[in-house]
Motif scaffolding. Structure first.
Motif, PDB file in Angstrom:
ATOM      1  N   ILE A 174       0.839  -1.206   0.000  1.00 18.27           N
ATOM      2  CA  ILE A 174       0.000   0.000   0.000  1.00 18.27           C
ATOM      3  C   ILE A 174       0.869   1.250   0.000  1.00 18.27           C
ATOM      4  O   ILE A 174       0.573   2.237  -0.685  1.00 18.27           O
ATOM      5  N   ALA A 175       1.965   1.213   0.760  1.00 18.93           N
ATOM      6  CA  ALA A 175       2.861   2.370   0.842  1.00 18.93           C
ATOM      7  C   ALA A 175       3.481   2.713  -0.510  1.00 18.93           C
ATOM      8  O   ALA A 175       3.854   3.868  -0.758  1.00 18.93           O
ATOM      9  N   LYS A 176       3.579   1.715  -1.407  1.00 18.66           N
ATOM     10  CA  LYS A 176       4.138   1.959  -2.744  1.00 18.66           C
ATOM     11  C   LYS A 176       3.109   2.517  -3.713  1.00 18.66           C
ATOM     12  O   LYS A 176       3.448   2.865  -4.844  1.00 18.66           O
ATOM     13  N   LYS A 177       1.852   2.567  -3.290  1.00 20.29           N
ATOM     14  CA  LYS A 177       0.750   3.142  -4.070  1.00 20.29           C
ATOM     15  C   LYS A 177       0.614   2.558  -5.485  1.00 20.29           C
ATOM     16  O   LYS A 177       0.709   3.272  -6.482  1.00 20.29           O
ATOM     17  N   PRO A 178       0.375   1.266  -5.576  1.00 17.49           N
ATOM     18  CA  PRO A 178       0.084   0.707  -6.901  1.00 17.49           C
ATOM     19  C   PRO A 178      -1.309   1.166  -7.347  1.00 17.49           C
ATOM     20  O   PRO A 178      -2.078   1.729  -6.551  1.00 17.49           O
ATOM     21  N   ASP A 179      -1.639   0.925  -8.595  1.00 17.48           N
ATOM     22  CA  ASP A 179      -2.968   1.276  -9.080  1.00 17.48           C
ATOM     23  C   ASP A 179      -4.020   0.291  -8.587  1.00 17.48           C
ATOM     24  O   ASP A 179      -5.168   0.661  -8.346  1.00 17.48           O
ATOM     25  N   VAL A 180      -3.625  -0.955  -8.472  1.00 21.54           N
ATOM     26  CA  VAL A 180      -4.566  -1.982  -8.037  1.00 21.54           C
ATOM     27  C   VAL A 180      -3.817  -3.072  -7.288  1.00 21.54           C
ATOM     28  O   VAL A 180      -2.656  -3.366  -7.604  1.00 21.54           O
ATOM     29  N   ILE A 181      -4.473  -3.640  -6.289  1.00 21.67           N
ATOM     30  CA  ILE A 181      -3.938  -4.789  -5.562  1.00 21.67           C
ATOM     31  C   ILE A 181      -4.838  -5.978  -5.851  1.00 21.67           C
ATOM     32  O   ILE A 181      -6.053  -5.929  -5.622  1.00 21.67           O
ATOM     33  N   ILE A 182      -4.238  -7.036  -6.367  1.00 21.06           N
ATOM     34  CA  ILE A 182      -4.934  -8.306  -6.543  1.00 21.06           C
ATOM     35  C   ILE A 182      -4.416  -9.217  -5.438  1.00 21.06           C
ATOM     36  O   ILE A 182      -3.217  -9.458  -5.328  1.00 21.06           O
ATOM     37  N   ILE A 183      -5.317  -9.713  -4.604  1.00 23.82           N
ATOM     38  CA  ILE A 183      -4.881 -10.430  -3.405  1.00 23.82           C
ATOM     39  C   ILE A 183      -5.745 -11.648  -3.134  1.00 23.82           C
ATOM     40  O   ILE A 183      -6.943 -11.653  -3.410  1.00 23.82           O
ATOM     41  N   ALA A 184      -5.103 -12.685  -2.595  1.00 29.74           N
ATOM     42  CA  ALA A 184      -5.805 -13.864  -2.068  1.00 29.74           C
ATOM     43  C   ALA A 184      -5.786 -13.739  -0.549  1.00 29.74           C
ATOM     44  O   ALA A 184      -4.787 -14.103   0.093  1.00 29.74           O
ATOM     45  N   PRO A 185      -6.828 -13.189   0.066  1.00 29.20           N
ATOM     46  CA  PRO A 185      -6.803 -12.985   1.521  1.00 29.20           C
ATOM     47  C   PRO A 185      -6.643 -14.299   2.277  1.00 29.20           C
ATOM     48  O   PRO A 185      -7.322 -15.278   1.984  1.00 29.20           O
ATOM     49  N   THR A 186      -5.747 -14.296   3.251  1.00 32.74           N
ATOM     50  CA  THR A 186      -5.512 -15.500   4.041  1.00 32.74           C
ATOM     51  C   THR A 186      -6.468 -15.619   5.222  1.00 32.74           C
ATOM     52  O   THR A 186      -6.443 -16.619   5.930  1.00 32.74           O
TER      53      THR A 186
ATOM     54  N   TYR B  97      -9.720  -7.460   6.059  1.00 32.82           N
ATOM     55  CA  TYR B  97     -10.663  -6.419   5.638  1.00 32.82           C
ATOM     56  C   TYR B  97     -10.127  -5.018   5.934  1.00 32.82           C
ATOM     57  O   TYR B  97     -10.127  -4.140   5.053  1.00 32.82           O
ATOM     58  N   ALA B  98      -9.693  -4.777   7.159  1.00 40.15           N
ATOM     59  CA  ALA B  98      -9.273  -3.427   7.555  1.00 40.15           C
ATOM     60  C   ALA B  98      -8.114  -2.898   6.720  1.00 40.15           C
ATOM     61  O   ALA B  98      -8.175  -1.771   6.205  1.00 40.15           O
ATOM     62  N   PRO B  99      -7.020  -3.657   6.533  1.00 39.16           N
ATOM     63  CA  PRO B  99      -5.932  -3.121   5.704  1.00 39.16           C
ATOM     64  C   PRO B  99      -6.336  -2.933   4.246  1.00 39.16           C
ATOM     65  O   PRO B  99      -5.847  -2.007   3.576  1.00 39.16           O
ATOM     66  N   LEU B 100      -7.223  -3.782   3.727  1.00 40.54           N
ATOM     67  CA  LEU B 100      -7.672  -3.600   2.350  1.00 40.54           C
ATOM     68  C   LEU B 100      -8.603  -2.391   2.242  1.00 40.54           C
ATOM     69  O   LEU B 100      -8.577  -1.663   1.241  1.00 40.54           O
ATOM     70  N   LYS B 101      -9.388  -2.145   3.272  1.00 38.60           N
ATOM     71  CA  LYS B 101     -10.206  -0.934   3.315  1.00 38.60           C
ATOM     72  C   LYS B 101      -9.314   0.299   3.299  1.00 38.60           C
ATOM     73  O   LYS B 101      -9.619   1.307   2.627  1.00 38.60           O
ATOM     74  N   GLN B 102      -8.208   0.223   4.018  1.00 38.57           N
ATOM     75  CA  GLN B 102      -7.245   1.326   4.026  1.00 38.57           C
ATOM     76  C   GLN B 102      -6.723   1.591   2.615  1.00 38.57           C
ATOM     77  O   GLN B 102      -6.575   2.742   2.197  1.00 38.57           O
ATOM     78  N   ALA B 103      -6.459   0.520   1.867  1.00 34.83           N
ATOM     79  CA  ALA B 103      -5.980   0.683   0.491  1.00 34.83           C
ATOM     80  C   ALA B 103      -7.008   1.412  -0.362  1.00 34.83           C
ATOM     81  O   ALA B 103      -6.671   2.332  -1.124  1.00 34.83           O
ATOM     82  N   THR B 104      -8.260   1.034  -0.230  1.00 37.91           N
ATOM     83  CA  THR B 104      -9.295   1.658  -1.065  1.00 37.91           C
ATOM     84  C   THR B 104      -9.496   3.126  -0.707  1.00 37.91           C
ATOM     85  O   THR B 104      -9.802   3.942  -1.579  1.00 37.91           O
ATOM     86  N   THR B 105      -9.332   3.477   0.561  1.00 36.33           N
ATOM     87  CA  THR B 105      -9.486   4.882   0.955  1.00 36.33           C
ATOM     88  C   THR B 105      -8.363   5.740   0.386  1.00 36.33           C
ATOM     89  O   THR B 105      -8.504   6.959   0.293  1.00 36.33           O
ATOM     90  N   GLN B 106      -7.256   5.091  -0.011  1.00 36.73           N
ATOM     91  CA  GLN B 106      -6.150   5.818  -0.643  1.00 36.73           C
ATOM     92  C   GLN B 106      -6.238   5.784  -2.169  1.00 36.73           C
ATOM     93  O   GLN B 106      -5.296   6.168  -2.869  1.00 36.73           O
ATOM     94  N   GLY B 107      -7.381   5.312  -2.676  1.00 38.89           N
ATOM     95  CA  GLY B 107      -7.584   5.313  -4.119  1.00 38.89           C
ATOM     96  C   GLY B 107      -7.024   4.108  -4.843  1.00 38.89           C
ATOM     97  O   GLY B 107      -7.004   4.074  -6.078  1.00 38.89           O
TER      98      GLY B 107
END
Length: 330
Positions: A91-103, A109-119
């Motif tokens: 997230i700190a590297k600010k990619p355009d999109v994160i494709i992830i297999a949540p473990t 949920y919370a860290p991925l929500k953080q990613a979406t709030t940063q666009g």
């Protein structure tokens, strides 16, 4: 049989090498309405699993069409403890999109929500979240149906035998394997002669899976079948039965990694349910790019499965879905 195992470092190196062979291009990123050259971050469930190597190859194939880059960062173990710090660094590297297999369906949920709030857009692949509303798309196998397929195959292989059946599962809260057990348990009801012992969790440990199987065989001499929901569970089950020199228990697993293929060839596993991770990766990459370019996005995509046995292992329809770190030729 020498069990084939990938270290996290070796697997990551092989994965990145194979992605380069698939044609990774350099790009400048940008989720600002451009038509390509996006920065795609892929975070698989674990580094030492060729299943995710195939997912990565699929994502790379989709990215190549737009000249986008794919940065793969995989945790050493299938756990939120290892995956969340990697996600936070990505997230700190600010990619355009994160494709992830949540473990974990809740912890991520919370860290991925953080990613979406940063666009940063999010696409879920293979596994999902309890609340997937923050994701642009979910791409996964139909694991409930695949579990039913596993039950039908085990019933067929047992040929009318009666006795107990054990499920060795991964860990609670992993949507894919939870669904596999759900489908399997439902499918097993079709044969009352088979007693369902329910599931026990290995937490993705070969040693724990082996211990579970050993103690279950001792407690239930009528054990005739084992259903394994994931690769390391199958490896542990095979090791336990081999140590006991027990050829009376039939194993149906979920593993088309190289060790899983070898288990079929050696007759230690009767059948493996083979998912389609390359197809998952392609679909996840395509939906990610659609979301970035303003094209219509399919919110939920399910891919199918085939069953591999010694009889059909070399058939084209099975061979093309065996999991690998080597990307297919373009």
């Amino acid at each position: 049989m020498r069990m084939l195992r990938w270290s996290a470092t070796a697997a990551a190196a092989l994965l990145l090498t194979s992605l380069a062979a698939c044609g990774a291009d350099s790009g400048n990123g940008g989720g600002d309405g451009k038509t390509g050259a996006f920065k795609i971050a892929l975070i698989p469930g674990v580094a030492n699993d060729a299943y995710y190597g195939s997912v990565a190859c699929g994502v790379q194939a989709a990215a190549k069409a737009t000249g986008s880059t794919v940065d793969v960062q995989a945790p050493k173990t299938f756990s939120p403890t290892d995956q969340i710090p990697i996600l936070q660094a990505v997230i700190a590297k600010k990619p355009d999109v994160i494709i992830i297999a949540p473990t974990d369906s809740k912890a991520l949920y919370a860290p991925l929500k953080q990613a979406t709030t940063q666009g940063i857009k999010v696409v879920l692949v293979d596994t999902t979240l309890e609340d997937p509303s923050i994701a642009e798309a979910e791409v996964s196998s139909d694991n409930i149906e695949a579990g039913k397929t596993a039950a039908a195959k085990l019933i067929e292989l047992l040929g009318g035998k009666s006795g107990s059946v054990l499920t060795v599962n991964l860990s609670a809260g992993v949507t894919t394997t939870d669904d596999r057990f759900k489908g399997f348990a439902e499918g097993l009801k079709a044969t009352p002669a088979l007693k369902d012992l329910g599931q026990q969790y290995s937490n993705n440990s070969v040693q724990t899976a082996s211990s579970i199987v050993s103690s279950t065989v001792a407690a239930h001499p009528d054990l005739v079948g084992i259903f394994s929901t994931a690769a390391f569970n199958t490896e542990g089950a095979v090791a336990a039965l081999r140590a006991r020199k027990d050829n009376n228990v039939t194993i149906v697993g979920f593993d088309a990694n190289p060790p899983g293929v070898k288990q079929i060839q050696d007759g230690e596993v009767a059948a493996q349910v083979v998912l389609k991770p390359y197809d998952e990766g392609v679909s996840a990459g395509e939906q990610a790019i659609n979301a970035l370019t303003g094209k219509p996005v399919t919110k939920k995509i399910s891919t199918g499965a085939v069953v591999a046995t010694k009889d059909n292992l070399n058939s084209p329809e099975v061979q093309k879905y065996l999991y690998s770190f080597t990307c297919p030729a373009a």
